[in-house]
Scaffold this motif. Structure first.
Motif, mmCIF file in Angstrom:
data_model
loop_
_atom_site.group_PDB
_atom_site.id
_atom_site.type_symbol
_atom_site.label_atom_id
_atom_site.label_comp_id
_atom_site.label_asym_id
_atom_site.label_seq_id
_atom_site.Cartn_x
_atom_site.Cartn_y
_atom_site.Cartn_z
ATOM 1 N N LYS A 1 -77.477 -38.088 54.855
ATOM 2 C CA LYS A 1 -76.949 -38.987 56.096
ATOM 3 C C LYS A 1 -77.474 -37.946 57.380
ATOM 4 C CE LYS A 1 -74.249 -41.609 53.907
ATOM 5 N NZ LYS A 1 -73.726 -43.171 54.434
ATOM 6 N N THR B 49 -75.984 -34.896 58.385
ATOM 7 C CA THR B 49 -76.065 -33.672 57.486
ATOM 8 C C THR B 49 -77.461 -33.333 58.019
ATOM 9 O OG1 THR B 49 -74.955 -34.681 55.793
ATOM 10 C CG2 THR B 49 -76.450 -32.879 55.044
ATOM 11 N N SER C 26 -68.133 -30.324 59.710
ATOM 12 C CA SER C 26 -68.354 -30.605 58.229
ATOM 13 C C SER C 26 -66.647 -31.033 57.812
ATOM 14 C CB SER C 26 -68.688 -29.449 57.725
ATOM 15 O OG SER C 26 -67.865 -28.094 57.713
ATOM 16 N N LYS D 251 -64.895 -32.859 59.093
ATOM 17 C CA LYS D 251 -64.386 -34.630 59.212
ATOM 18 C C LYS D 251 -64.891 -34.981 58.308
ATOM 19 C CE LYS D 251 -65.060 -34.673 64.368
ATOM 20 N NZ LYS D 251 -65.728 -34.986 65.442
ATOM 21 N N TYR D 252 -65.839 -34.798 57.567
ATOM 22 C CA TYR D 252 -66.446 -35.417 56.282
ATOM 23 C C TYR D 252 -66.319 -34.257 55.155
ATOM 24 C CZ TYR D 252 -67.825 -38.353 59.848
ATOM 25 O OH TYR D 252 -67.984 -39.333 60.877
ATOM 26 N N LYS E 98 -67.953 -34.272 51.740
ATOM 27 C CA LYS E 98 -69.553 -34.513 51.520
ATOM 28 C C LYS E 98 -70.262 -33.509 52.147
ATOM 29 C CE LYS E 98 -69.376 -39.432 51.513
ATOM 30 N NZ LYS E 98 -69.870 -40.737 52.281
ATOM 31 N N SER F 86 -60.259 -30.726 58.511
ATOM 32 C CA SER F 86 -59.979 -31.759 57.362
ATOM 33 C C SER F 86 -58.497 -32.000 57.450
ATOM 34 C CB SER F 86 -60.441 -31.035 56.155
ATOM 35 O OG SER F 86 -59.875 -30.133 55.720
#
Length: 116
Positions: free
Chosen positions: A2, A5, A55, A57-58, A61, A107
């Motif tokens: 993405k 990334t 990182s 937040k997602y 992944k 997170s």
């Protein structure tokens, strides 16, 4: 991959390699030492926090982004300053820890907001 990334990896690589490389090659004496200390104690931790937030937040992944940031730092320090100097591993662990903590906190905040 993405876009977030790729952007995270590019930002990490640029921030970890370019300033240290320019400082090591073009700035000498006390000015160079001051710039390196500024990078080690201000710029790199801030970048680790920012990449940890991104990182986090997602997290499922992008959990590896803080670790790659620390690996980029170690590679740049070994390339531009002193090859295979083990003292830089301490900074690498610190930057990875800072990024991982920021990632976990983010997170947790994101998961709490989804539940509410």
């Amino acid at each position: 991959m993405k876009a977030r990334t790729i952007i995270s990896l590019i930002v990490s690589a640029v921030v970890m390699f370019v300033p240290l490389g320019l400082t090591a090659n073009f700035v000498g004496g006390n000015d160079g030492l001051g710039m390196i200390l500024l990078l080690f104690f201000v710029v790199n931790p801030i970048v680790s926090i920012i990449l940890g937030i991104v990182s986090g937040k997602y997290f499922k992944k992008l959990f590896y982004i803080p670790l790659l940031n620390a690996i980029f730092y170690l590679a740049s320090a070994w390339i531009f300053l002193e090859p295979l100097e083990t003292d830089f591993i301490l900074y690498e662990v610190a930057y990875a820890g800072i990024g991982i903590v920021a990632s976990f906190v983010t997170s947790l905040v994101v998961s709490r907001k989804k539940k509410a």
